[in-house]
Design an enzyme around this catalytic site. Structure first.
Site, PDB file in Angstrom:
ATOM      1  N   LEU A  18     -12.653   0.410   1.142  1.00 42.96           N
ATOM      2  CA  LEU A  18     -11.418  -0.088   0.136  1.00 42.96           C
ATOM      3  C   LEU A  18     -11.040   0.235  -0.877  1.00 42.96           C
ATOM      4  O   LEU A  18     -12.374   0.984  -1.308  1.00 42.96           O
ATOM      5  CB  LEU A  18     -11.687  -1.363   0.476  1.00 42.96           C
ATOM      6  CG  LEU A  18     -10.897  -2.433  -0.885  1.00 42.96           C
ATOM      7  CD1 LEU A  18     -10.464  -4.306  -0.035  1.00 42.96           C
ATOM      8  CD2 LEU A  18     -11.599  -1.803  -2.265  1.00 42.96           C
ATOM      9  N   ASP A  20      -6.867   0.997  -3.631  1.00 46.46           N
ATOM     10  CA  ASP A  20      -6.921   0.158  -4.669  1.00 46.46           C
ATOM     11  C   ASP A  20      -6.052  -1.443  -3.810  1.00 46.46           C
ATOM     12  O   ASP A  20      -5.819  -0.719  -3.232  1.00 46.46           O
ATOM     13  CB  ASP A  20      -5.422   0.961  -5.081  1.00 46.46           C
ATOM     14  CG  ASP A  20      -5.875   2.528  -5.435  1.00 46.46           C
ATOM     15  OD1 ASP A  20      -6.992   2.424  -5.737  1.00 46.46           O
ATOM     16  OD2 ASP A  20      -4.890   3.170  -5.098  1.00 46.46           O
ATOM     17  N   SER A  81      -1.423   3.825  -2.584  1.00 40.44           N
ATOM     18  CA  SER A  81      -0.975   3.324  -2.584  1.00 40.44           C
ATOM     19  C   SER A  81       0.695   2.936  -3.019  1.00 40.44           C
ATOM     20  O   SER A  81       1.717   3.832  -3.539  1.00 40.44           O
ATOM     21  CB  SER A  81      -1.410   2.518  -4.235  1.00 40.44           C
ATOM     22  OG  SER A  81      -2.895   2.477  -3.763  1.00 40.44           O
TER      23      SER A  81
END
Ligand code: FRU
Length: 446
Positions: A18, A20, A81
């Site tokens: 994992l 952001d 992101s």
């Protein structure tokens, strides 16, 4: 009992990597937390995807699985992101489609496509077709191909987007775009910080307490004793129009980066960060167990008169408090993770987790020091300059600690890896309150 490092108060994947937090929002009666996810590799290898958690109350969470994959030409090297924006009954997700071209490239000035892509969803996990809105040619010509991480908001009747960028002469900056329909975006302006960084990642623009803020995650600010102690920083500017004012770091612990804010339905502004950083010299032993990294506990934000932002764990976490006990100064107490410790302080103070770490306030300095090498996995010490320390709140989960000083004026987050779930704590200087905490309920559908 041996600690398996599975967090009870923090969102993390059961397997893989994992980074952001992405697409944070309240939509359709639930909180949605997406995140950068490499499901097959605890080292983050392979094309990044978006994983997805949802919750009605920030305490009961469901992991619904991987919801965005790098599966089209414009995002073939990674679904990077981005953010979520709610309009009527639809959630619009904006992200960066990362494309690495074959060939002899430095991937800074050539060889990288950075596409702003939009998808919509009515339920948070079933996604529409992807639509590319901006490509490299749409960015100012002084930008390198490092442009990414869209964050969208509505202000004065128009939609706005910020993108983090690196210029060709390696300065961090943020590009602003405007739109009337969320699909057609027009370049507006570029904001620089002059902070010595070469790249700004994960920008976020928001209003709080009558002030305008720009949050960024700058890479390459030279380290100082009390600031920029991590390889990459993350903080916010108070904006005076287009001009960034003072830059304050969100968190000066070992593990914090790329945070994003969103609004709860009751008006609270909440921030969640990645409780990790890229390119760090320390490690996380969960890698050998098949997963790595978690998000921070969500934090409520409030603005102080001088512009500083206070961060406190969302009040929902207080519902997890169980047995409460006073720990007198000088006493030792055996506790089980997870727990919370709070104290009002009026002079020097120390909280020790025996054979793990110590948190000390002495001589205008707050410090977090690992006293055991294996519990820190390369993490050593971090310092904050604080002319006074009036109170402290510490939340310790199975493999992390978050420290909030002066009602969240100064925050330090760190992973820690104690061998056992039971640890002995002792406070000196002031007595404190200790709460054993229940865990959140996290269901994994995948
Ligand atoms: C920040 C970051 C972003 C990028 C993403 C890729 O940690 O580098 O700029 O979109 O991670 O996973």
């Amino acid at each position: 009992m041996k600690n398996d490092y599975r967090q009870k108060l923090h969102l993390e994947p059961r397997k893989g990597w994992l980074n952001d937090p992405n697409g944070l929002c309240f939509f359709n009666g639930a909180y949605h937390v997406y995140f950068q996810y490499a499901p097959e590799s605890p080292l983050g290898k392979g094309g990044k995807c978006w994983g997805h958690f949802e919750s009605p109350d920030l305490l009961n969470w469901t992991f619904t699985g991987t919801v965005l994959f790098p599966d089209c030409p414009d995002d073939r090297s990674g679904v990077y992101s981005g953010c979520g924006f709610v309009k009527n009954d639809t959630l619009y997700l904006f992200y960066t489609g990362n494309v690495k071209e074959e060939g002899d490239h430095d991937y800074i000035t050539s060889g990288r496509g950075a596409n702003v892509i939009m998808v919509t969803t009515k339920d948070g996990h079933n996604m529409s077709k992807k639509k590319t809105l901006l490509r490299n040619a749409d960015y100012p010509d002084y930008c390198s191909c490092h442009v990414r991480d869209p964050k969208v908001w509505k202000e004065a009747g128009r939609y706005h987007m910020v993108l983090g960028a690196r210029t060709l002469d390696s300065k961090g900056c943020v590009l602003y775009y405007v739109s009337d329909d969320l699909e057609n975006w027009e370049y507006d302006k570029t904001v620089y910080g002059g902070d010595g960084s070469f790249m700004w990642e994960c920008p976020d623009a928001f209003a709080l307490g009558g002030n305008s803020y720009l949050s960024v995650s700058p890479q390459g600010i030279p380290p100082e004793k009390y600031r920029y102690q991590n390889v990459y920083s993350s903080g916010y500017f108070t904006m005076n129009g287009d001009v960034p004012g003072e830059y304050r770091e969100w968190d000066i612990g070992f593990d914090f980066y790329a945070p994003q804010t969103f609004d709860a339905p009751d008006g609270r502004k909440i921030i969640i960060g990645w409780e990790g950083i890229g390119d760090i010299p320390y490690t996380n032993p969960t890698t050998d167990l098949g997963w790595q990294h978690c998000l921070t506990i969500p934090r409520e934000l409030s603005a102080r008169e001088d512009g500083a932002i206070l961060q406190t764990p969302v009040r929902e976490i207080e519902k997890l408090r169980k047995a409460k006990k006073t720990v007198k100064s000088g006493e030792k107490e055996k506790v089980s993770l997870p727990f919370e410790f709070t104290a009002d302080i009026n002079s020097d103070f120390e909280l020790i987790f025996s054979n793990i770490l110590k948190i000390t306030y002495r001589g205008d300095e707050l410090s977090l020091v690992f006293t055991d090498e294996s519990a820190g996995c390369g993490r050593t010490e971090r310092f904050a300059g604080l002319t006074e320390c009036r109170n402290i709140r510490v939340i310790a989960d199975m493999s992390s600690v978050e420290i909030f000083a002066n009602n969240g004026e100064t925050v330090m987050s760190s992973r820690m890896y104690p061998g056992d779930t039971d640890i002995v704590i002792s406070a000196s200087g002031s007595e404190g309150l200790l709460y054993q905490l229940d865990g959140m309920k996290i269901t994994y559908n995948e």
